[in-house]
Design a protein around this motif. Sequence first.
Motif, PDB file in Angstrom:
ATOM      1  N   GLY A 112       0.815  -1.212   0.000  1.00  0.00           N
ATOM      2  CA  GLY A 112       0.000   0.000   0.000  1.00  0.00           C
ATOM      3  C   GLY A 112       0.843   1.254   0.000  1.00  0.00           C
ATOM      4  O   GLY A 112       0.513   2.243  -0.670  1.00  0.00           O
ATOM      5  N   GLU A 113       1.965   1.232   0.723  1.00  0.00           N
ATOM      6  CA  GLU A 113       2.877   2.380   0.725  1.00  0.00           C
ATOM      7  C   GLU A 113       3.488   2.586  -0.660  1.00  0.00           C
ATOM      8  O   GLU A 113       3.579   3.717  -1.145  1.00  0.00           O
ATOM      9  N   ALA A 114       3.901   1.482  -1.295  1.00  0.00           N
ATOM     10  CA  ALA A 114       4.525   1.580  -2.621  1.00  0.00           C
ATOM     11  C   ALA A 114       3.544   2.099  -3.662  1.00  0.00           C
ATOM     12  O   ALA A 114       3.934   2.838  -4.580  1.00  0.00           O
ATOM     13  N   GLY A 115       2.274   1.716  -3.548  1.00  0.00           N
ATOM     14  CA  GLY A 115       1.270   2.121  -4.532  1.00  0.00           C
ATOM     15  C   GLY A 115       0.508   3.376  -4.158  1.00  0.00           C
ATOM     16  O   GLY A 115      -0.409   3.786  -4.885  1.00  0.00           O
ATOM     17  N   GLY A 116       0.841   3.977  -3.003  1.00  0.00           N
ATOM     18  CA  GLY A 116       0.151   5.192  -2.577  1.00  0.00           C
ATOM     19  C   GLY A 116      -1.296   4.970  -2.192  1.00  0.00           C
ATOM     20  O   GLY A 116      -2.124   5.880  -2.315  1.00  0.00           O
ATOM     21  N   MET A 117      -1.637   3.778  -1.717  1.00  0.00           N
ATOM     22  CA  MET A 117      -3.028   3.475  -1.336  1.00  0.00           C
ATOM     23  C   MET A 117      -3.040   2.731  -0.007  1.00  0.00           C
ATOM     24  O   MET A 117      -3.655   1.679   0.134  1.00  0.00           O
ATOM     25  N   ILE A 118      -2.364   3.306   0.979  1.00  0.00           N
ATOM     26  CA  ILE A 118      -2.253   2.644   2.269  1.00  0.00           C
ATOM     27  C   ILE A 118      -3.603   2.539   2.965  1.00  0.00           C
ATOM     28  O   ILE A 118      -3.874   1.572   3.681  1.00  0.00           O
ATOM     29  N   ASP A 119      -4.482   3.553   2.761  1.00  0.00           N
ATOM     30  CA  ASP A 119      -5.808   3.487   3.384  1.00  0.00           C
ATOM     31  C   ASP A 119      -6.614   2.318   2.827  1.00  0.00           C
ATOM     32  O   ASP A 119      -7.303   1.600   3.562  1.00  0.00           O
ATOM     33  N   SER A 120      -6.515   2.083   1.521  1.00  0.00           N
ATOM     34  CA  SER A 120      -7.200   0.944   0.900  1.00  0.00           C
ATOM     35  C   SER A 120      -6.642  -0.377   1.403  1.00  0.00           C
ATOM     36  O   SER A 120      -7.381  -1.331   1.669  1.00  0.00           O
ATOM     37  N   ALA A 121      -5.312  -0.441   1.540  1.00  0.00           N
ATOM     38  CA  ALA A 121      -4.683  -1.667   2.047  1.00  0.00           C
ATOM     39  C   ALA A 121      -5.129  -1.964   3.464  1.00  0.00           C
ATOM     40  O   ALA A 121      -5.420  -3.116   3.811  1.00  0.00           O
ATOM     41  N   LEU A 122      -5.210  -0.929   4.301  1.00  0.00           N
ATOM     42  CA  LEU A 122      -5.652  -1.120   5.680  1.00  0.00           C
ATOM     43  C   LEU A 122      -7.108  -1.571   5.740  1.00  0.00           C
ATOM     44  O   LEU A 122      -7.483  -2.384   6.591  1.00  0.00           O
ATOM     45  N   GLU A 123      -7.945  -1.038   4.836  1.00  0.00           N
ATOM     46  CA  GLU A 123      -9.344  -1.468   4.771  1.00  0.00           C
ATOM     47  C   GLU A 123      -9.428  -2.964   4.464  1.00  0.00           C
ATOM     48  O   GLU A 123     -10.197  -3.707   5.087  1.00  0.00           O
ATOM     49  N   GLN A 124      -8.643  -3.411   3.490  1.00  0.00           N
ATOM     50  CA  GLN A 124      -8.673  -4.824   3.112  1.00  0.00           C
ATOM     51  C   GLN A 124      -8.095  -5.706   4.214  1.00  0.00           C
ATOM     52  O   GLN A 124      -8.573  -6.820   4.440  1.00  0.00           O
ATOM     53  N   ILE A 125      -7.079  -5.213   4.916  1.00  0.00           N
ATOM     54  CA  ILE A 125      -6.535  -5.955   6.050  1.00  0.00           C
ATOM     55  C   ILE A 125      -7.602  -6.124   7.128  1.00  0.00           C
ATOM     56  O   ILE A 125      -7.776  -7.211   7.694  1.00  0.00           O
ATOM     57  N   ALA A 126      -8.319  -5.034   7.416  1.00  0.00           N
ATOM     58  CA  ALA A 126      -9.371  -5.092   8.435  1.00  0.00           C
ATOM     59  C   ALA A 126     -10.452  -6.094   8.045  1.00  0.00           C
ATOM     60  O   ALA A 126     -10.906  -6.894   8.872  1.00  0.00           O
ATOM     61  N   ASP A 127     -10.884  -6.043   6.775  1.00  0.00           N
ATOM     62  CA  ASP A 127     -11.908  -6.999   6.311  1.00  0.00           C
ATOM     63  C   ASP A 127     -11.416  -8.434   6.467  1.00  0.00           C
ATOM     64  O   ASP A 127     -12.163  -9.317   6.920  1.00  0.00           O
ATOM     65  N   SER A 128     -10.162  -8.678   6.084  1.00  0.00           N
ATOM     66  CA  SER A 128      -9.602 -10.027   6.161  1.00  0.00           C
ATOM     67  C   SER A 128      -9.522 -10.518   7.598  1.00  0.00           C
ATOM     68  O   SER A 128      -9.907 -11.661   7.902  1.00  0.00           O
ATOM     69  N   LEU A 129      -9.030  -9.681   8.505  1.00  0.00           N
ATOM     70  CA  LEU A 129      -8.900 -10.086   9.902  1.00  0.00           C
ATOM     71  C   LEU A 129     -10.261 -10.318  10.542  1.00  0.00           C
ATOM     72  O   LEU A 129     -10.423 -11.238  11.359  1.00  0.00           O
ATOM     73  N   GLU A 130     -11.250  -9.505  10.184  1.00  0.00           N
ATOM     74  CA  GLU A 130     -12.594  -9.688  10.738  1.00  0.00           C
ATOM     75  C   GLU A 130     -13.207 -11.003  10.267  1.00  0.00           C
ATOM     76  O   GLU A 130     -13.846 -11.723  11.047  1.00  0.00           O
ATOM     77  N   LYS A 131     -13.011 -11.326   8.997  1.00  0.00           N
ATOM     78  CA  LYS A 131     -13.533 -12.602   8.489  1.00  0.00           C
ATOM     79  C   LYS A 131     -12.809 -13.781   9.132  1.00  0.00           C
ATOM     80  O   LYS A 131     -13.437 -14.788   9.484  1.00  0.00           O
ATOM     81  N   ASP A 132     -11.500 -13.652   9.294  1.00  0.00           N
ATOM     82  CA  ASP A 132     -10.724 -14.720   9.923  1.00  0.00           C
ATOM     83  C   ASP A 132     -11.147 -14.898  11.378  1.00  0.00           C
ATOM     84  O   ASP A 132     -11.247 -16.033  11.880  1.00  0.00           O
ATOM     85  N   THR A 133     -11.402 -13.789  12.066  1.00  0.00           N
ATOM     86  CA  THR A 133     -11.865 -13.853  13.445  1.00  0.00           C
ATOM     87  C   THR A 133     -13.214 -14.550  13.531  1.00  0.00           C
ATOM     88  O   THR A 133     -13.448 -15.380  14.424  1.00  0.00           O
ATOM     89  N   ALA A 134     -14.118 -14.216  12.605  1.00  0.00           N
ATOM     90  CA  ALA A 134     -15.442 -14.842  12.601  1.00  0.00           C
ATOM     91  C   ALA A 134     -15.336 -16.344  12.347  1.00  0.00           C
ATOM     92  O   ALA A 134     -16.015 -17.147  13.000  1.00  0.00           O
ATOM     93  N   LEU A 135     -14.464 -16.732  11.407  1.00  0.00           N
ATOM     94  CA  LEU A 135     -14.292 -18.159  11.109  1.00  0.00           C
ATOM     95  C   LEU A 135     -13.753 -18.909  12.321  1.00  0.00           C
ATOM     96  O   LEU A 135     -14.252 -19.983  12.678  1.00  0.00           O
TER      97      LEU A 135
END
Length: 410
Positions: free
Chosen positions: A142-165
């Motif tokens: 995300g830092e390299a592509g200038g979209m760190i906020d988008s990367a953090l959003e996807q990380i949050a979604d992934s961790l929430e789904k993993d937590t639910a599973l």
Amino acid sequence: MPATKTFHYNSIDSTGRKTKGTVEAANETAATHMLRQRGEVPLEMFEAGQGLNRDLKIPGLGNRTKLKDLAVFARQFATMTASGMSLLRSLSILEEQTSATSLKKAVGEVRTDVSGGISLSAAMAKHDRVFPRLMVAMVRAGEAGGMIDSALEQIADSLEKDTALRGKIKGALTYPAIVLGFTFVMIAGVLIFIVPIFEDMFKNLGGELPGITQFLVDTSHNMGWLGPLVLGIGITTSVLYKRQLRTSEDFRLTVDRIKLRMPVFGPLLQKLAMARFSRNLGLLLNVGVPVMQALAVVGETTGNEVINIAMRDVQSAVRDGQPMSSAMRLHKIFPEMVTQMIEVGEESGQISQMLDKVADFYDREVDAAAESLTASIEPIMVLVMGTVVGGMVICLYLPMFTIYQNIQSS
């Protein structure tokens, strides 16, 4: 001209291989930039003579951050950055709000490093027992592509789904764990308090005890040393097991293979591994991580050594120009549906989207399997408890028939 410093680093090169070495730069940010220009993704970096910035960890005593706390942290971090708040301000607020001790300390040190000019991903990489490699790799992309906020959003979604599973799996296993624990407590209670009463009664009435009843009586006599011995063996076995899991790749591979072949639980664990693998690989590719580097990271983040070994073979095949789907077909861990979806993604240029669909499919499969597991285990546990209780009752009352016959014959 500013003085240069020597930095030691561990990285993944453009072919997916791990490399290590040293680089001369004015600061850690400049050193990281130099590695990126060479097509390498830095995993760890520290100044010569200082060593890695890691706290002393005691294995097996809960030093790792809970996934639920990490998911909450990622969601709050993503929300703050998406709203335009600076990284330093976001990290400062998160440090104040986080209650988990290890995470709070790590966030504070990350904030200090970022304020000193170190990149967010490099600062997070220093705390490998708090922030997973997948999270660090996505932040770096995300830092390299200038979209760190988008990367953090996807990380949050992934961790929430993993937590639910994981929550669903734990929910499915909670009932049998409680029943088994209660059964062991009940057995210990009978041996300690009930069996001695029957033993005294049998002595007063006379007669020889049946073999199975005598076994219960002898076990009751030995509970003073047998209980601590069993507890000590259990603790020692657990410590040695965890140590082997950390240090021996062959041991991890053997254990994971056994888990996947277990009846009832094996299919559920495979579906869980497929959901995590598909989601992690899809996320890495979606944020722009090169395929070879994504395969290197995802193999170590699924929590399954069988997949990790398979990813190494897939890396070698992809490096030689073969399609990813063809290499995956050689490993039974990947169902045909998964390889077909990846093959379609390769042909259409939408592999990350296909992996997301595979992850969603296996999320639903895990839900259904967890519910089915709970429904099937309940009658089995009732049967086990009934067998244990009934068996002990029969063992205790069996001498009554012998005593009654003796009384009649006399």
